[in-house]
Design a protein around this motif. Structure first.
Motif, mmCIF file in Angstrom:
data_model
loop_
_atom_site.group_PDB
_atom_site.id
_atom_site.type_symbol
_atom_site.label_atom_id
_atom_site.label_comp_id
_atom_site.label_asym_id
_atom_site.label_seq_id
_atom_site.Cartn_x
_atom_site.Cartn_y
_atom_site.Cartn_z
ATOM 1 N N GLU A 507 0.817 -1.216 0.000
ATOM 2 C CA GLU A 507 0.000 0.000 0.000
ATOM 3 C C GLU A 507 0.852 1.268 0.000
ATOM 4 N N TYR A 508 2.053 1.222 0.608
ATOM 5 C CA TYR A 508 2.910 2.401 0.630
ATOM 6 C C TYR A 508 3.531 2.644 -0.750
ATOM 7 N N TYR A 509 3.891 1.565 -1.389
ATOM 8 C CA TYR A 509 4.482 1.644 -2.732
ATOM 9 C C TYR A 509 3.478 2.255 -3.711
ATOM 10 N N ILE A 510 2.281 1.686 -3.777
ATOM 11 C CA ILE A 510 1.305 2.138 -4.776
ATOM 12 C C ILE A 510 0.834 3.558 -4.481
ATOM 13 N N THR A 511 0.700 3.898 -3.187
ATOM 14 C CA THR A 511 0.298 5.261 -2.834
ATOM 15 C C THR A 511 1.357 6.265 -3.262
ATOM 16 N N SER A 512 2.621 5.935 -3.041
ATOM 17 C CA SER A 512 3.711 6.826 -3.439
ATOM 18 C C SER A 512 3.726 7.012 -4.952
ATOM 19 N N TYR A 513 3.528 5.910 -5.676
ATOM 20 C CA TYR A 513 3.509 5.984 -7.139
ATOM 21 C C TYR A 513 2.388 6.901 -7.628
ATOM 22 N N LEU A 514 1.186 6.713 -7.112
ATOM 23 C CA LEU A 514 0.037 7.510 -7.552
ATOM 24 C C LEU A 514 0.199 8.982 -7.176
ATOM 25 N N LEU A 515 0.756 9.238 -5.994
ATOM 26 C CA LEU A 515 0.997 10.618 -5.581
ATOM 27 C C LEU A 515 1.965 11.306 -6.543
ATOM 28 N N LEU A 516 3.098 10.645 -6.810
ATOM 29 C CA LEU A 516 4.114 11.253 -7.677
ATOM 30 C C LEU A 516 3.617 11.388 -9.108
ATOM 31 N N LYS A 517 2.793 10.457 -9.547
ATOM 32 C CA LYS A 517 2.210 10.547 -10.888
ATOM 33 C C LYS A 517 1.342 11.798 -11.004
ATOM 34 N N ASP A 553 -6.379 6.202 2.447
ATOM 35 C CA ASP A 553 -6.741 7.497 1.880
ATOM 36 C C ASP A 553 -7.730 7.307 0.729
ATOM 37 N N GLU A 554 -8.889 7.955 0.817
ATOM 38 C CA GLU A 554 -9.945 7.778 -0.180
ATOM 39 C C GLU A 554 -9.519 8.276 -1.557
ATOM 40 N N SER A 555 -8.768 9.355 -1.594
ATOM 41 C CA SER A 555 -8.310 9.889 -2.875
ATOM 42 C C SER A 555 -7.399 8.896 -3.586
ATOM 43 N N THR A 556 -6.552 8.214 -2.819
ATOM 44 C CA THR A 556 -5.658 7.204 -3.408
ATOM 45 C C THR A 556 -6.465 6.023 -3.945
ATOM 46 N N LYS A 557 -7.488 5.610 -3.208
ATOM 47 C CA LYS A 557 -8.349 4.521 -3.704
ATOM 48 C C LYS A 557 -8.979 4.892 -5.037
ATOM 49 N N LYS A 558 -9.454 6.111 -5.117
ATOM 50 C CA LYS A 558 -10.092 6.587 -6.349
ATOM 51 C C LYS A 558 -9.097 6.580 -7.509
ATOM 52 N N ASP A 559 -7.873 7.081 -7.261
ATOM 53 C CA ASP A 559 -6.837 7.094 -8.300
ATOM 54 C C ASP A 559 -6.466 5.680 -8.719
ATOM 55 N N PHE A 560 -6.380 4.783 -7.746
ATOM 56 C CA PHE A 560 -6.019 3.393 -8.037
ATOM 57 C C PHE A 560 -7.065 2.752 -8.956
ATOM 58 N N LYS A 565 -8.866 0.714 -14.384
ATOM 59 C CA LYS A 565 -9.748 0.742 -15.559
ATOM 60 C C LYS A 565 -8.982 1.105 -16.828
ATOM 61 N N LEU A 566 -7.996 2.019 -16.689
ATOM 62 C CA LEU A 566 -7.251 2.462 -17.859
ATOM 63 C C LEU A 566 -6.305 1.394 -18.423
ATOM 64 N N PHE A 567 -5.675 0.632 -17.520
ATOM 65 C CA PHE A 567 -4.552 -0.199 -17.957
ATOM 66 C C PHE A 567 -4.735 -1.715 -17.780
ATOM 67 N N ILE A 568 -5.748 -2.149 -17.026
ATOM 68 C CA ILE A 568 -5.891 -3.581 -16.758
ATOM 69 C C ILE A 568 -7.112 -4.124 -17.519
ATOM 70 N N PRO A 569 -6.916 -5.063 -18.458
ATOM 71 C CA PRO A 569 -8.023 -5.554 -19.296
ATOM 72 C C PRO A 569 -9.183 -6.133 -18.479
ATOM 73 N N ALA A 570 -8.898 -6.870 -17.402
ATOM 74 C CA ALA A 570 -9.960 -7.510 -16.609
ATOM 75 C C ALA A 570 -10.450 -6.589 -15.494
ATOM 76 N N TRP A 571 -10.549 -5.304 -15.780
ATOM 77 C CA TRP A 571 -10.863 -4.322 -14.728
ATOM 78 C C TRP A 571 -12.222 -4.568 -14.088
ATOM 79 N N GLN A 572 -13.201 -5.076 -14.838
ATOM 80 C CA GLN A 572 -14.544 -5.276 -14.289
ATOM 81 C C GLN A 572 -14.532 -6.297 -13.146
ATOM 82 N N ASP A 573 -13.824 -7.409 -13.351
ATOM 83 C CA ASP A 573 -13.727 -8.424 -12.291
ATOM 84 C C ASP A 573 -12.980 -7.876 -11.078
#
Length: 895
Positions: A507-517, A553-560, A565-573
């Motif tokens: 969770e720390y890794y992905i949050t840091s990535y999304l923040l910096l993005k 963090d709710e904002s991070t969940k939303k970004d994740f 949806k943008l990059f993972i083909p099986a996003w619906q599942d």
């Protein structure tokens, strides 16, 4: 059109090659013609095709200006970092002194974003053409993005200095100073340092920060040299307090610095010139003697110098006292209950704590209580400053409360006061936090900027997601953050440190990535940090649900979710699997838009069937989605919804009792209770349900062990209103020891007043009695002390009992009295068939119980036996081995 354009480009390249066009053939107008081609290519969406043609052409014609220009501009428009082609092209025209073309090309490059190369080259052009205003504008832009450029920052400072703009000059001098320190150019550092001392001699926070950086990046002795400059400035301005603090820092770097030792002695002489024992204390502490460690000597001197006539001291037994007289090695102190107490000076130094006259303990001992109460209540900023400064300028809010409650403020007054205090600590620029603890506050002599305040809070904060909130607040509050902002870049570096290759993504890794993005969009200079892509990161997640659940963090969940949806083909599942952790309508809406109604139905059904793991999702679906047609399509009827909610209520009560995930379970429990009872879901269902269904539902409710008996009783009465002859499988009041107490409003207020009186009056009075008894000495035969301690035990046990009962109290609503059967708040007339007399009893709780007047508790054996009896019903009751038969004659509402 696109095919024709590509042919034209190919022809242009061939013509350039075959005619061997020279530099003299190129002008600004020629490049503008090439730009028209690029503009058309953009409309035709043939950018990449043109770049491919040009790149192929360059493989055998490296000097093609047209190919280099087209390829470089297309790459620039696509934000490709490699700008070598355009740099090379500009270099060709620089070498041939085609300055107009150079300027045009640089300006074209800058249309796509700031470029160090383009700005530096433009600056050279403006310099050659004596365009001073444009030169300085270009330099200002360059200094913003090139965080290593020190010389130009200094030139900008000197330019602003000539213009009389000292604030701007200071900003650029500070930039160049930081950069020269990074380059370890001390001569340049000192030159600027002296200028800044002249301009802003009182900016001590800045000077102290810089000297620390110099000590780290260059050397401690150079830092000491800079501090000596600051000391000389303080001495010149007669700022003795700051001068002493600076000299102490110098001595920290070199305790054998004789100049600093001599100067600090002279500063002490100036500061304490009126002290009656000054020279004696300098002698006793050996402050001037080089053989003694200077830090020990300073500490010893400062301990002694606080002892002078009129100063305040504190003794752990006698409290606050005032020094009445100092004679040689003897000291006389007046304590409140021990006047004219004699002590040896050496003993006083070891046993007593010296206090400033505005120390909170001194104020509480000497100031009129009513005046102090009024001052504290109406001026929380003054109060906070006073208390924080009283304890070495480090104090948390718990300590503040301990100093004020109950001696100055009542617990009730503290509640409202503390809200104001928290706001002041958060917003007031004179309050900062300790570098080591976000909860410990300090008072600053100089107002902190919003940037400094947030940065200091970030450094002091230890929790990852709290730091995330702080950097977001920093970006939101601080406008025009410079690319070389050390504070901002240090905060960014904290999160960049989590982006390590070849490790599982948590969770720390992905949050840091999304923040910096997100930050990179506004601050392009961060782009080199972000060398990863989301698809690769997603593939390295070991446990997706665990990771998402721990994104606090709710904002991070939303970004994740957006990235999924943008990059993972099986996003619906993935959306379906994460719904119970996200609990957001956007997931359902996205699935609807994708035509995945079947997945939504299966998801809802799964939540209800596996309610133990999805309890929060069940509550969310009921509150937010039950009116949607898809909810009806799931096939979950009202009975199923109610039964599931009752199961969740019972489950959360049990886990709260077992102290498992207490916070989350309390939250869910409160929501379910509100749905079932406050929002009257159960009452509405009773109004339409058949007997058989009600038996099942009520049995489940009755089995919820920790549910308030009053709620069970109300539910039972509602069922009886509809079905008077309804047969229950058990009684609500099976347990006489319940989690809650049903009480009347009058008794509840009485108990609260009793508790408040004990806390604000009885306990403080008892504390004074104990202190006085201690002052009498010899605790073995001290009757006053023993009596006071016994009273303390009684008061403490009473407080515990009252708090427990008040916490358990459930206020009785008189409008809910049901006289169809014996219940709380009713009076009942009984016929005693053993002697033929009538007996009238009133049913209340243990607080209201008054057996002499036949007011009995519903929790007493007789009261419990009476509960739920009907008029005409007979029952037996055994008391003192005597069996008595009663018949209920009449039931009416109690007065």
């Amino acid at each position: 059109m696109s095919e024709l354009l590509l042919n034209d480009v190919q022809n242009m390249l061939n013509e350039e090659k075959f005619t061997r066009a020279t530099l003299s053939n190129y002008s600004i107008d020629r490049f503008k013609e090439l730009d028209l081609v690029l503009e058309q290519a953009k409309k035709d969406r043939t950018y990449n095709d043109i770049k491919n043609i040009c790149d192929e052409h360059l493989s055998h014609s490296k000097n093609s200006i047209i190919a280099v220009y087209f390829s470089g501009m297309v790459a620039l428009s696509q934000q490709i970092i490699d700008d070598a082609a355009l740099v090379s092209l500009v270099g060709i025209f620089v070498d041939n002194h085609k300055w107009n073309i150079v300027k045009y090309l640089c300006e074209r490059i800058l249309e796509y974003g700031e470029s160090k190369f383009a700005l530096r080259t433009l600056g050279e052009c403006y310099k050659n053409d004596n365009e001073e205003e444009k030169l300085f504008d270009a330099w200002k832009r360059l200094v913003k993005i090139d965080t290593d450029e020190a010389d130009i920052a200094k030139l900008l400072a000197e330019h602003a200095e000539k213009q009389g703009d000292i604030d701007e000059a200071t900003d650029y001098f500070k930039k160049s100073l930081h950069r020269y320190i990074n380059k370890q150019l001390f001569a340049n550092v000192r030159e600027i340092w002296l200028k800044l001392i002249d301009y802003h001699p009182d900016d001590m926070d800045f000077f102290l920060s810089i000297q620390g950086k110099v000590a780290k990046n260059i050397s401690p002795d150079k830092a000491a040299m800079l501090l000596t400059d600051v000391y000389n400035s303080c001495k010149k301005r007669s700022d003795i307090g700051t001068a002493i603090a600076v000299l102490k820092l110098i001595l920290n770097y070199d305790e054998r610095d004789n100049f600093a030792r001599k100067e600090i002695t002279e500063c002490f002489r100036q500061k304490y010139a009126q002290h009656s024992q000054l020279e004696e204390y300098i002698r006793v502490s050996n402050l001037t003697q080089n053989w003694r460690n200077v830090h020990e000597a300073i500490l010893d001197f400062e301990k002694h110098i606080a002892f002078d006539k009129g100063n305040f001291v504190f003794h752990r037994t006698w409290g606050v006292g005032r020094i009445a007289k100092v004679e040689g090695d003897d000291i006389v102190i007046d304590f409140a209950k021990k006047r004219a107490h004699n002590m040896a000076l050496k003993m006083a130094v070891d046993a007593l704590q010296t206090l400033e006259k505005n120390h909170i303990w001194v104020l509480k001992a000497t100031m009129n209580r009513e005046k102090l109460h009024e001052k504290v209540k109406t001026d929380p900023e003054w109060t906070l400053k006073t208390i924080v400064k009283s304890f070495d300028n480090f104090c948390d809010i718990k300590h503040v409360k301990a100093e004020l409650v109950p001696s100055v403020l009542s617990p009730g007054e503290w509640t409202a006061w503390s809200v104001r205090a928290h706001n002041i600590l958060k917003e007031n620029p004179l309050f900062g936090v300790s570098p080591d603890n976000i909860n410990v506050y300090t008072v600053r002599e100089r107002s902190l900027s919003k940037e400094e305040k947030l940065y200091n809070e970030f450094k002091a904060e230890k929790k990852f997601f709290n730091r995330l909130s702080l950097i977001r607040e920093f970006v939101r509050e601080i406008k025009n953050i410079e690319s070389d902002s050390e504070r901002f870049n240090e905060m960014v570096s904290f999160f960049a440190g989590y982006l390590k290759p070849n490790i599982p993504v948590n969770e720390y890794y992905i949050t840091s990535y999304l923040l910096l993005k997100n930050l990179t969009a506004s601050y392009p200079h961060l782009s080199p940090i972000l060398h990863l892509n989301f698809t690769d990161l997603f593939g390295r997640i070991d446990n997706l649900s665990h990771l998402f659940q721990h994104l606090k963090d709710e904002s991070t969940k939303k970004d994740f979710l957006a990235q999924v949806k943008l990059f993972i083909p099986a996003w619906q599942d993935i959306y379906v699997s994460l719904f119970s952790y996200a609990l957001t309508e956007s997931i359902i809406n996205e699935l609807k838009q994708a035509g995945s109604e079947g997945k939504i139905i299966a998801m809802i059904r799964g939540c209800f069937e596996n309610y133990r793991d999805n309890r929060e999702a069940v509550v969310w679906l009921y509150k937010n989605f039950r009116k949607d047609p898809l909810f009806a399509a799931v096939g979950i009827n009202d009975e199923k919804v109610i039964i599931t909610l009752v199961y969740i209520l019972e489950l959360t009560y049990r886990e709260i009792d077992n102290r498992r995930d207490t916070t989350d379970n309390k939250k869910i429990n409160k929501q379910v209770y509100a749905i079932l009872f406050k929002e009257k879901l159960l009452d509405d269902y009773i109004a339409s349900a058949d007997r058989e269904t009600l038996v099942r539902v009520y049995t489940l409710v009755e089995d919820v062990k920790y549910l308030d008996p009053a709620d069970k009783l109300k539910l039972k009465n509602h069922i009886l209103d509809r079905y008077p002859d309804f047969k229950f499988l058990g009684t609500v009041e099976k347990d006489t020891v319940t989690r809650t107490l049903i009480v009347t409003i009058a008794k509840y207020e009485e108990k609260q007043k009793q508790l408040d009186r004990i806390m604000t009056e009885d306990i403080p009075a008892n504390s004074k009695e104990i202190a006085f008894a201690l002052s009498l000495g010899d605790l073995r035969e001290n009757a006053e002390y023993k009596a006071a301690k016994e009273k303390q035990e009684i008061l403490n046990s009473t407080v515990v009992k009252l708090k427990n009962e008040i916490e358990r109290a459930q206020l009785f609503d008189p409008s809910t009295v049901n006289t169809s059967r014996v219940s709380f708040g009713t009076s009942v007339t009984l016929i005693n068939e053993s002697n033929g007399t009538d007996e009238v009893y009133t049913i209340f709780g243990p607080w209201e119980s008054d057996p002499n007047n036949r007011v009995i508790s519903y929790l007493s054996p007789f009261g419990n036996s009476l509960m739920n009896r009907h008029v005409g019903e007979k029952f037996d009751f055994v008391s003192n081995d005597e069996k008595v038969t009663y018949m209920v004659k009449e039931i009416f509402a109690a007065k």
